[in-house]
Design a protein around this motif. Sequence first.
Motif, PDB file in Angstrom:
ATOM      1  N   GLN A  96     -11.907  43.970  54.991  1.00  0.00           N
ATOM      2  CA  GLN A  96     -13.563  43.536  54.610  1.00  0.00           C
ATOM      3  C   GLN A  96     -14.315  43.092  56.108  1.00  0.00           C
ATOM      4  O   GLN A  96     -15.137  43.873  56.139  1.00  0.00           O
ATOM      5  CB  GLN A  96     -13.317  42.494  53.724  1.00  0.00           C
ATOM      6  CG  GLN A  96     -14.845  42.770  53.376  1.00  0.00           C
ATOM      7  CD  GLN A  96     -14.864  40.770  51.912  1.00  0.00           C
ATOM      8  OE1 GLN A  96     -13.896  40.871  51.263  1.00  0.00           O
ATOM      9  NE2 GLN A  96     -15.597  40.232  51.583  1.00  0.00           N
ATOM     10  N   ASN A 133     -17.305  45.354  57.589  1.00  0.00           N
ATOM     11  CA  ASN A 133     -18.691  44.317  57.352  1.00  0.00           C
ATOM     12  C   ASN A 133     -19.323  44.328  59.080  1.00  0.00           C
ATOM     13  O   ASN A 133     -20.654  44.162  58.767  1.00  0.00           O
ATOM     14  CB  ASN A 133     -18.500  42.721  56.954  1.00  0.00           C
ATOM     15  CG  ASN A 133     -18.119  43.462  54.726  1.00  0.00           C
ATOM     16  OD1 ASN A 133     -18.781  44.020  54.315  1.00  0.00           O
ATOM     17  ND2 ASN A 133     -18.531  42.573  55.017  1.00  0.00           N
ATOM     18  N   LEU A 165     -19.656  44.135  51.875  1.00  0.00           N
ATOM     19  CA  LEU A 165     -18.524  44.233  50.980  1.00  0.00           C
ATOM     20  C   LEU A 165     -18.312  42.708  50.959  1.00  0.00           C
ATOM     21  O   LEU A 165     -18.286  42.066  51.491  1.00  0.00           O
ATOM     22  CB  LEU A 165     -17.155  45.126  51.361  1.00  0.00           C
ATOM     23  CG  LEU A 165     -17.087  45.846  52.016  1.00  0.00           C
ATOM     24  CD1 LEU A 165     -15.724  46.284  53.087  1.00  0.00           C
ATOM     25  CD2 LEU A 165     -17.545  47.495  50.825  1.00  0.00           C
ATOM     26  N   TRP A 205     -15.287  44.265  46.296  1.00  0.00           N
ATOM     27  CA  TRP A 205     -14.259  45.183  46.332  1.00  0.00           C
ATOM     28  C   TRP A 205     -13.095  44.186  46.420  1.00  0.00           C
ATOM     29  O   TRP A 205     -12.630  44.986  46.031  1.00  0.00           O
ATOM     30  CB  TRP A 205     -14.963  45.571  47.295  1.00  0.00           C
ATOM     31  CG  TRP A 205     -14.751  46.462  48.673  1.00  0.00           C
ATOM     32  CD1 TRP A 205     -14.612  48.138  48.464  1.00  0.00           C
ATOM     33  CD2 TRP A 205     -13.362  46.049  49.526  1.00  0.00           C
ATOM     34  NE1 TRP A 205     -14.226  48.119  49.547  1.00  0.00           N
ATOM     35  CE2 TRP A 205     -13.295  47.813  49.979  1.00  0.00           C
ATOM     36  CE3 TRP A 205     -12.533  45.398  50.605  1.00  0.00           C
ATOM     37  CZ2 TRP A 205     -12.560  48.022  51.320  1.00  0.00           C
ATOM     38  CZ3 TRP A 205     -12.353  45.092  51.615  1.00  0.00           C
ATOM     39  CH2 TRP A 205     -11.534  46.953  51.899  1.00  0.00           C
ATOM     40  N   ARG A 206     -12.859  43.123  46.606  1.00  0.00           N
ATOM     41  CA  ARG A 206     -11.618  43.171  46.931  1.00  0.00           C
ATOM     42  C   ARG A 206     -10.901  43.000  45.708  1.00  0.00           C
ATOM     43  O   ARG A 206      -9.498  43.132  44.879  1.00  0.00           O
ATOM     44  CB  ARG A 206     -11.333  41.805  47.617  1.00  0.00           C
ATOM     45  CG  ARG A 206     -11.367  42.090  49.262  1.00  0.00           C
ATOM     46  CD  ARG A 206     -10.643  40.544  50.030  1.00  0.00           C
ATOM     47  NE  ARG A 206     -11.152  39.686  48.979  1.00  0.00           N
ATOM     48  CZ  ARG A 206     -11.953  38.168  49.596  1.00  0.00           C
ATOM     49  NH1 ARG A 206     -12.747  38.784  50.100  1.00  0.00           N
ATOM     50  NH2 ARG A 206     -12.494  37.106  47.937  1.00  0.00           N
TER      51      ARG A 206
END
Length: 503
Positions: free
Chosen positions: A417, A421, A428, A432-433
């Motif tokens: 991430q 980013n 994100l 997203w995770r």
Amino acid sequence: MENRSQWGSRAGFLFAAMGSAIGLGNIWRFPATAYESGGGAFIIPYLFALLTAGIPLLILEYTVGHKYRGSAPKSLGRVRKGFEWIGWWQVTIAFVISTYYAVIIAWAIMYAYYSFNLSWGDDPTSFFVGEFLTLTDPGTFGGLVPKVLLPLLIVWVITLGVLSKGVKKGIEKANKIFIPTLVVLFIIIVIRAITLEGAASGLSAFFTPDWSSIADPQVWVAAYGQIFFSLSIAFAIMITYSSYLPKKSDITNNAFITGFANSSFEILAGIGVFAAIGFMAFTYDTTVSQLAAEKGVGGVGLAFMVFPEIVSQIPGIPRIFGFLFFASLVLAGLSSLISITETYVAAVSEKFNISRGKSIMFGGGFAAALSLLYATQGGLNLLDTVDHFINNFGVALAGLFEVVALAWFAKGLKGFQSHANEISDIRLGTWWRFCLGVITPIVLGYMMLQNLRAELSAAYGGYPIDFLFNFGWIVAIGAIFVGSLMSMKKWPNNELDQTDSDD
Ligand code: PHE
């Protein structure tokens, strides 16, 4: 450190990624799936799958490729040594798919040529299986079909020729020509199709929502399956392509653009296909649902049996319509075949420390030789079976392993991430995770169980059991085996340890 090839421009990468994503799946898979899964109502599970799995996974694959700068086995192995086999598994799946995908493109080339004389006559179905393929019973190969050999040779010469020119001068350049041409051709097809008599009835069959379908879990599984296949996720492709991105690249934005472009093309294809089917229903004085039940509206049947029939009926210049349709299949197919072949060309050349040219010769040559199996009289049954198993128990399962490995067994998704980013405009967040770590594994896991249940309850396609065993199960399970075997060999110069070759 290493001198890795790079895309020449952002547009070049995007065209290549779109070229991979936009394939036969868009033209002959999406319209049928949407129609059978609730018509207009399918948009809800479809968008959900796109936003919770498709684009998030695309971002993840782009990040892995961009950060670890290698083919799928190398990149995944650099995330964690124990993951390398998943990369090889995907590469093996890609290899298998390329061998029959090439043959379908070869058929389309022949049919583009046949369009000029409407050679399929009054009964395109019996022309396809009888005269063209001279199809034999499942389980027998029969002889080679001579008509397929020349176009098949052309397909491989173009594909391997493009690959041998490299990433920028080959793949990028070809896609920059193929994709815009494809879009123009396809728009002409759609305009012609929607101006045919009866088109409206086809469109209404396609778009009329059946809201009750949303309650059906199968419909959600169909949506996820379509998104995975269509976006070329878990094929090793997107990791490979993104490993050629320059350091400064907006990963997240690129993923959104690829995803939306692919979906737009799918909807366009749905309109074109169903407008044409509406016209067919009008000509035969029947309904779209009747036609769909009798003839089917997807896959090989749509392209090589139903479409020729439609083409022959089109007033004005049917030949051009036919040619444009098959030329579109060829362009969409070639750009996908190029991407899928690149996965093993890159992986083999890295792992065995051989030049790209040699890897193309061995890998591509081997694939081309194997593709002859599908150029036989029994080729269609073989293709149908291998395709079914390798998708349901290859791509889908490898996707599940990939996402679980990266989300649960690497150092967590936060590292990916922050990498994304750092270089991307859109940031994100936790969503997203959550999509990758929770939603996608659950849906894919459920999908696997469903697939398995369906497989065990009835013999796929009504084929003989031993045929399904030899060419379905063995191929799908064999890919895992070959994948693991490849990962056992040592890397030249301990390359796996040079994680951040770029930083
Ligand atoms: N996205 C491709 C499609 O829709 C899937 C694919 C890619 C299949 C590459 C084969 C090769 O057709």
